[in-house]
Design a protein around this motif. Structure first.
Motif, PDB file in Angstrom:
ATOM      1  N   UNK A  17      14.327  -5.450   0.912  1.00 29.38           N
ATOM      2  CA  UNK A  17      12.912  -5.533   0.553  1.00 29.38           C
ATOM      3  C   UNK A  17      12.273  -4.187   0.891  1.00 29.38           C
ATOM      4  N   UNK A  18      11.170  -3.893   0.202  1.00 27.38           N
ATOM      5  CA  UNK A  18      10.505  -2.598   0.391  1.00 27.38           C
ATOM      6  C   UNK A  18       9.032  -2.857   0.649  1.00 27.38           C
ATOM      7  N   UNK A  19       8.531  -2.354   1.771  1.00 29.25           N
ATOM      8  CA  UNK A  19       7.180  -2.619   2.208  1.00 29.25           C
ATOM      9  C   UNK A  19       6.723  -1.551   3.197  1.00 29.25           C
ATOM     10  N   UNK A  20       5.498  -1.685   3.698  1.00 26.94           N
ATOM     11  CA  UNK A  20       4.980  -0.758   4.696  1.00 26.94           C
ATOM     12  C   UNK A  20       5.796  -0.857   5.986  1.00 26.94           C
ATOM     13  N   UNK A  21       5.936   0.251   6.649  1.00 26.86           N
ATOM     14  CA  UNK A  21       6.791   0.286   7.836  1.00 26.86           C
ATOM     15  C   UNK A  21       6.343  -0.638   8.967  1.00 26.86           C
ATOM     16  N   UNK A  22       5.026  -0.881   9.198  1.00 28.95           N
ATOM     17  CA  UNK A  22       4.681  -1.843  10.250  1.00 28.95           C
ATOM     18  C   UNK A  22       5.225  -3.238   9.964  1.00 28.95           C
ATOM     19  N   UNK A  23       5.252  -3.593   8.678  1.00 34.73           N
ATOM     20  CA  UNK A  23       5.761  -4.908   8.300  1.00 34.73           C
ATOM     21  C   UNK A  23       7.278  -4.959   8.471  1.00 34.73           C
ATOM     22  N   UNK A  24       7.969  -3.908   8.023  1.00 32.74           N
ATOM     23  CA  UNK A  24       9.416  -3.825   8.231  1.00 32.74           C
ATOM     24  C   UNK A  24       9.754  -3.979   9.705  1.00 32.74           C
ATOM     25  N   UNK A  46       0.805  -1.186   0.000  1.00 30.77           N
ATOM     26  CA  UNK A  46       0.000   0.000   0.000  1.00 30.77           C
ATOM     27  C   UNK A  46       0.850   1.251   0.000  1.00 30.77           C
ATOM     28  N   UNK A  47       0.692   2.388   0.093  1.00 25.86           N
ATOM     29  CA  UNK A  47       1.509   3.544  -0.252  1.00 25.86           C
ATOM     30  C   UNK A  47       2.498   3.870   0.825  1.00 25.86           C
ATOM     31  N   UNK A  48       2.105   3.833   2.020  1.00 27.68           N
ATOM     32  CA  UNK A  48       2.995   4.129   3.092  1.00 27.68           C
ATOM     33  C   UNK A  48       2.722   3.247   4.293  1.00 27.68           C
ATOM     34  N   UNK A  49       3.632   2.931   5.186  1.00 33.31           N
ATOM     35  CA  UNK A  49       3.405   2.042   6.304  1.00 33.31           C
ATOM     36  C   UNK A  49       4.174   2.409   7.573  1.00 33.31           C
ATOM     37  N   UNK A  94      19.334  -5.845  -6.270  1.00 32.47           N
ATOM     38  CA  UNK A  94      18.206  -6.770  -6.222  1.00 32.47           C
ATOM     39  C   UNK A  94      17.300  -6.419  -5.052  1.00 32.47           C
ATOM     40  N   UNK A  95      16.019  -6.212  -5.341  1.00 31.76           N
ATOM     41  CA  UNK A  95      15.074  -5.773  -4.314  1.00 31.76           C
ATOM     42  C   UNK A  95      13.807  -6.597  -4.399  1.00 31.76           C
ATOM     43  N   UNK A  96      13.319  -7.073  -3.270  1.00 30.20           N
ATOM     44  CA  UNK A  96      12.075  -7.818  -3.211  1.00 30.20           C
ATOM     45  C   UNK A  96      10.906  -6.915  -2.883  1.00 30.20           C
ATOM     46  N   UNK A  97       9.745  -7.171  -3.513  1.00 28.71           N
ATOM     47  CA  UNK A  97       8.562  -6.352  -3.266  1.00 28.71           C
ATOM     48  C   UNK A  97       7.321  -7.172  -3.573  1.00 28.71           C
ATOM     49  N   UNK A  98       6.223  -6.827  -2.930  1.00 28.89           N
ATOM     50  CA  UNK A  98       4.967  -7.536  -3.159  1.00 28.89           C
ATOM     51  C   UNK A  98       4.209  -6.917  -4.324  1.00 28.89           C
ATOM     52  N   UNK A  99       3.592  -7.780  -5.131  1.00 32.66           N
ATOM     53  CA  UNK A  99       2.841  -7.322  -6.285  1.00 32.66           C
ATOM     54  C   UNK A  99       1.632  -6.490  -5.867  1.00 32.66           C
ATOM     55  N   UNK A 100       1.281  -5.504  -6.702  1.00 31.23           N
ATOM     56  CA  UNK A 100       0.081  -4.710  -6.483  1.00 31.23           C
ATOM     57  C   UNK A 100       0.211  -3.608  -5.464  1.00 31.23           C
ATOM     58  N   UNK A 101       1.376  -3.431  -4.873  1.00 31.54           N
ATOM     59  CA  UNK A 101       1.545  -2.460  -3.796  1.00 31.54           C
ATOM     60  C   UNK A 101       2.051  -1.111  -4.303  1.00 31.54           C
ATOM     61  N   UNK A 102       1.901  -0.096  -3.459  1.00 26.63           N
ATOM     62  CA  UNK A 102       2.457   1.204  -3.832  1.00 26.63           C
ATOM     63  C   UNK A 102       3.975   1.182  -3.806  1.00 26.63           C
ATOM     64  N   UNK A 103       4.533   0.277  -3.005  1.00 28.00           N
ATOM     65  CA  UNK A 103       5.991   0.134  -3.018  1.00 28.00           C
ATOM     66  C   UNK A 103       6.478  -0.355  -4.375  1.00 28.00           C
ATOM     67  N   UNK A 104       5.714  -1.231  -4.993  1.00 36.43           N
ATOM     68  CA  UNK A 104       6.061  -1.675  -6.359  1.00 36.43           C
ATOM     69  C   UNK A 104       6.021  -0.486  -7.313  1.00 36.43           C
ATOM     70  N   UNK A 105       5.010   0.360  -7.188  1.00 31.69           N
ATOM     71  CA  UNK A 105       4.929   1.566  -8.020  1.00 31.69           C
ATOM     72  C   UNK A 105       6.131   2.474  -7.772  1.00 31.69           C
ATOM     73  N   UNK A 106       6.532   2.595  -6.508  1.00 35.95           N
ATOM     74  CA  UNK A 106       7.669   3.452  -6.168  1.00 35.95           C
ATOM     75  C   UNK A 106       8.977   2.910  -6.752  1.00 35.95           C
ATOM     76  N   UNK A 107       9.129   1.585  -6.736  1.00 33.07           N
ATOM     77  CA  UNK A 107      10.334   0.998  -7.313  1.00 33.07           C
ATOM     78  C   UNK A 107      10.356   1.176  -8.829  1.00 33.07           C
ATOM     79  N   UNK A 108       9.190   1.089  -9.466  1.00 32.62           N
ATOM     80  CA  UNK A 108       9.113   1.343 -10.910  1.00 32.62           C
ATOM     81  C   UNK A 108       9.536   2.774 -11.223  1.00 32.62           C
TER      82      UNK A 108
END
Length: 308
Positions: free
Chosen positions: A225-232, A7-10, A174-188
């Motif tokens: 990896x790049x994800x929402x901050x609660x998950x990190x 999602x966009x921010x975490x 090399x960076x891991x990210x979940x599909x469909x997330x805003x983090x994926x958009x940010x990496x793009x």
């Protein structure tokens, strides 16, 4: 999770019992655990029964039941407790409490994050709670009840050997990210910036499950990896000495319970039931239960989308 999209921010304090069950699942599914630290928070604290005091929506798929779509791979917000094979997490506890205030049975419908919005639009379920970041693009198609403040952050190996602090540092890595997330958009977007600067693109490994994304880092297959901050924060917490946060939290934004656009009955019921769990202390207790900070609470103001 590390073996049992966002999602966009975490952002904890799960019981040792949950950790044991979680890690055994990881070992079975992935072969290599990403850590053995103590899991923050409880497996799930059942919400005390509350008398209904909010009128239920009139357009439920099944009368008497609130059918909720969620991508249950996003520990600690929504995930599977492998000991009981039930869905647990902050989001799950919150929506169940809200359902009680409406006198509804809550049923969680597992779905993938890359299809969750189409599924909601097609009325596969009544609402979505799945750490969905509210942003302008999503507001064009859906209404939201904000309930949690989050950001985005990098998870890196302990010691941060490549000194990664922002997306701009990821060119050629090399960076891991979940599909469909805003983090994926940010990496793009970050890849385009890298290439404009004459640097190599970010090499993304995109997976369906956030658990599997973090497992990539555990196995040394990605640099971050790049994800929402609660998950990190969660994975860093339960894997002491293995990971750390790279840089600081960025792109702070609220999560929102997601409702189909112009579904005023559903939106009103969601907002009023959320207000009810805030006013009776349930909402505050969930932050204590799951070890989140007061800064991650939404202010006690009705959503601008809510219907009076």
């Amino acid at each position: 999770m590390l073996s049992p999209t966002r999602t966009y921010a975490r952002r904890l304090s799960l019981s040792g019992l949950l950790l044991a069950s979680l890690l055994s699942f990881l070992l079975a599914a992935c072969g290599n655990s990403a850590g053995t630290g103590n899991t923050p928070g409880p497996a799930s604290n059942p919400t005390p029964a509350a008398k209904p005091n909010v009128t239920a929506p009139t357009d439920l798929k099944t009368p008497g039941t609130l059918l909720v779509g969620s991508d249950t791979t996003y520990t600690p917000m929504e995930f599977v407790d492998t000991k009981t094979n039930t869905y647990v997490g902050f989001d799950i506890d919150l929506i169940k409490a809200m359902g009680q205030r409406m006198g509804l049975k809550v049923v969680i419908q597992k779905t993938s994050f890359d299809t969750i919005f189409d599924d909601l639009r097609n009325k596969r379920f009544d609402v979505v709670i799945s750490s969905v970041t509210i942003n302008d693009k999503r507001k064009q198609s859906f209404d939201f009840v904000p309930y949690f403040n989050a950001g985005e952050s990098l998870l890196v190996p302990k010691g941060n050997p490549k000194h990664l602090t922002t997306v701009a540092d990821l060119c050629g890595l090399n960076v891991g990210v979940q599909t469909g997330t805003v983090e994926k958009d940010d990496l793009d977007a970050g890849t385009k910036d890298c290439q404009k600067a004459g640097k190599p693109a970010i090499k993304q490994t995109v997976l369906q499950s956030q658990t599997d994304v973090v497992q990539l880092l555990s196995n040394g297959r990605v640099d971050a990896t790049y994800q929402d901050s609660p998950v990190t924060d969660y994975y860093n917490k339960i894997n002491p000495g293995q990971f750390e946060v790279g840089g600081s939290v960025v792109n702070a934004a609220p999560y929102g319970i997601t409702v189909r656009k112009d579904d005023s009955s559903m939106l009103t019921a969601m907002q009023k039931s959320f207000d009810a769990v805030k006013s009776d202390g349930t909402y505050n207790n969930l932050f204590k239960t799951w070890g989140f900070s007061d800064q991650q609470k939404v202010s006690y103001i009705k959503s601008q989308n809510a219907v009076a």
